[in-house]
Write an enzyme that holds these catalytic residues in place. Structure first.
Site, PDB file in Angstrom:
ATOM      1  N   LYS A  13       0.743   6.660  -5.484  1.00 32.07           N
ATOM      2  CA  LYS A  13       1.255   6.305  -4.162  1.00 32.07           C
ATOM      3  C   LYS A  13       2.125   7.442  -3.653  1.00 32.07           C
ATOM      4  O   LYS A  13       3.122   7.806  -4.280  1.00 32.07           O
ATOM      5  CB  LYS A  13       2.067   5.007  -4.246  1.00 32.07           C
ATOM      6  N   ASP A  20       9.334   5.813   3.932  1.00 34.08           N
ATOM      7  CA  ASP A  20       8.952   4.442   4.258  1.00 34.08           C
ATOM      8  C   ASP A  20      10.044   3.780   5.082  1.00 34.08           C
ATOM      9  O   ASP A  20      11.060   3.339   4.552  1.00 34.08           O
ATOM     10  CB  ASP A  20       8.702   3.647   2.972  1.00 34.08           C
ATOM     11  N   LYS A  64      12.963  -1.752   7.656  1.00 33.41           N
ATOM     12  CA  LYS A  64      13.990  -1.881   6.634  1.00 33.41           C
ATOM     13  C   LYS A  64      15.377  -1.741   7.261  1.00 33.41           C
ATOM     14  O   LYS A  64      15.530  -1.179   8.350  1.00 33.41           O
ATOM     15  CB  LYS A  64      13.823  -0.783   5.580  1.00 33.41           C
ATOM     16  N   ASP A  84       5.751  -3.445   5.630  1.00 28.01           N
ATOM     17  CA  ASP A  84       6.536  -2.846   4.558  1.00 28.01           C
ATOM     18  C   ASP A  84       5.866  -3.020   3.196  1.00 28.01           C
ATOM     19  O   ASP A  84       6.358  -2.520   2.195  1.00 28.01           O
ATOM     20  CB  ASP A  84       7.953  -3.430   4.533  1.00 28.01           C
ATOM     21  N   ARG A 114       0.445  -0.799  -1.361  1.00 27.92           N
ATOM     22  CA  ARG A 114      -0.810  -1.357  -1.874  1.00 27.92           C
ATOM     23  C   ARG A 114      -1.982  -1.058  -0.947  1.00 27.92           C
ATOM     24  O   ARG A 114      -3.128  -0.995  -1.392  1.00 27.92           O
ATOM     25  CB  ARG A 114      -0.651  -2.856  -2.114  1.00 27.92           C
TER      26      ARG A 114
END
Length: 424
Positions: A191, A196, A203, A273, A277
């Protein structure tokens, strides 16, 4: 600058030192092993010595094993440069430790780089260049970026990264020391979220502050492959880094979107968020296409894993008991910590959707109970049933703040485990 010698002893300190486990005399510091957990004690002692402002040490004496020297170096490391550990032992031990240090330093540098310094394409380029410098003509690679990802049907990486002005990318790298037509033994997937923000599932500032570390999986598997190559790896390995910035813009993917993956699986986005995956799903499909006997993915994937095993372990998952055992044996051989969490077939269905085959999470805070296993269940949908598969949720890859064991920043914990797995 003077170098401090660090020695180990099994003797208790002089009475005037009280219960101290580190004592000082001139240019020597002495760690007094008390028998409880020598690896942990030595790493904590290294932090104490470093906190005294000491930046250069030489390890001395006969009690230093390879593992004890390595954990000392782990505890002594910091995000800022300018420190040095001198090894002891025979030439083979020193060379092994130096190979480990080069690999761990590379991983730390990538993870600690600012998001502005490390764009998705730069991450792919730096990883490819470092491995090419090690492997020479045995390494070949390609970088697929931007709109080309959609043309190749890598929809997850594209969706997560399209909100940024800097394009997402997939690095496909082949290390083949055997020759044309050799089967792929292991495929590594990392990953590589270089920053992010959480996307529209934004966030908090506190939660976003350290999200430069969200490419820790990519750094870990790259460093592990480089370390294995430096120490004589003689099998074909493919590496896939799934690189993107998860940002908010008029181009960003949104809650309620549905992605249709290359294998036909449809995924409803209920949390932007839960993006790791989504990119790993592409990498796992690419790894499956390679025909690898073993697929290993690594990711700073869930806070749920940290809650389950703390930041002292990396959580591991696999449908195969023998793969879990192999991972545990590999970690134990290099004195790193892993712990298995549940993964059963029904975990594939723990994120239901009324509109698609699955959702990418559950629409509740933190993804709900069993979040780490639910994420692993999602990923399982994209792994070939013919391959053995190990998923590593890197709960121990990064420290937000300095602790008794680690300096703040990247730890590189997990690099040795993956490198050991590659040798087996």
């Amino acid at each position: 600058m003077q170098v401090m010698n660090v020695l180990l002893t099994q003797q208790a300190p002089a009475e005037h030192w009280g219960k101290a486990d580190v004592t000082y005399e001139g240019q020597n510091s002495v760690i007094h092993l008390n028998g409880a957990d020598p690896l942990r004690q030595v790493q904590m002692a290294a932090r104490k010595i470093r906190s005294q402002g000491i930046s250069q040490v030489q390890l001395e004496g006969e009690l230093w094993t390879v593992d004890l020297q390595w954990v000392f170096a782990q505890g002594f490391a910091s995000a800022k440069p300018g420190y040095q550990v001198g090894w002891c032992g025979d030439d083979a031990e020193k060379q092994l430790l130096e190979h480990r240090l080069v690999a761990a330093t590379f991983a730390r540098k990538l993870i600690n780089d600012t998001p502005e310094e490390l764009s998705p394409v730069k991450l792919a380029q730096q990883a490819a260049q470092w491995l090419t410098d090690i492997g020479g003509n045995n390494v070949s690679y390609s970088i697929i970026e931007g709109q080309e990802l959609l043309e190749k049907k890598w929809v997850g990486i594209h969706a997560v990264g399209r909100g940024s002005e800097r394009p997402p990318a997939l690095l496909e790298l082949d290390f083949n020391p055997i020759g044309e037509g050799a089967p792929v033994d292991v495929a590594l997937v990392g990953k590589g979220i270089t920053f992010d923000s959480g996307g529209y599932s934004l966030k908090s500032s506190e939660g976003m502050l350290t999200m430069k570390c969200d490419m820790g999986g990519a750094a870990t598997v790259t460093a592990a492959l480089g370390l294995a190559m430096k120490t004589g790896l003689n099998k074909r390995v493919k590496l896939y880094l799934c690189c993107a910035e998860n940002l908010v813009s008029g181009h960003a993917f949104k809650l309620g979107d549905i992605l249709t993956y290359k294998n036909g699986t449809t995924v409803e986005i209920v949390n932007t968020d839960a993006e790791g995956r989504l990119v790993l799903a592409d990498g796992l499909q690419a790894a499956s296409e390679s025909g690898a006997k073993l697929i290993i993915d690594a990711a700073t994937l869930t806070g749920a894993a940290v809650m389950a095993v703390s930041n002292q372990y990396n959580a591991i998952f696999s449908p195969q008991a023998e793969t879990i055992k192999l991972a545990q044996e590999s970690a134990a051989a290099v004195s790193e910590n892993v712990w298995p969490l549940p993964l059963d077939p029904w975990h594939k269905d723990t994120c239901p959707s009324a509109y698609a085959d699955t959702a990418n999470s559950r629409p509740v805070k933190g993804g709900g109970a069993g979040g780490a296993s639910n994420a692993a269940g999602f990923l399982w949908r994209f792994v070939s049933p013919e391959a053995n598969w190990l998923h590593i949720d890197l709960a121990a890859a990064f420290e937000n703040n300095a602790s008794a064991l680690w300096g703040a920043g990247a730890t590189a914990h997990g690099v040795l485990t993956v490198a050991e797995l590659l040798k087996r």
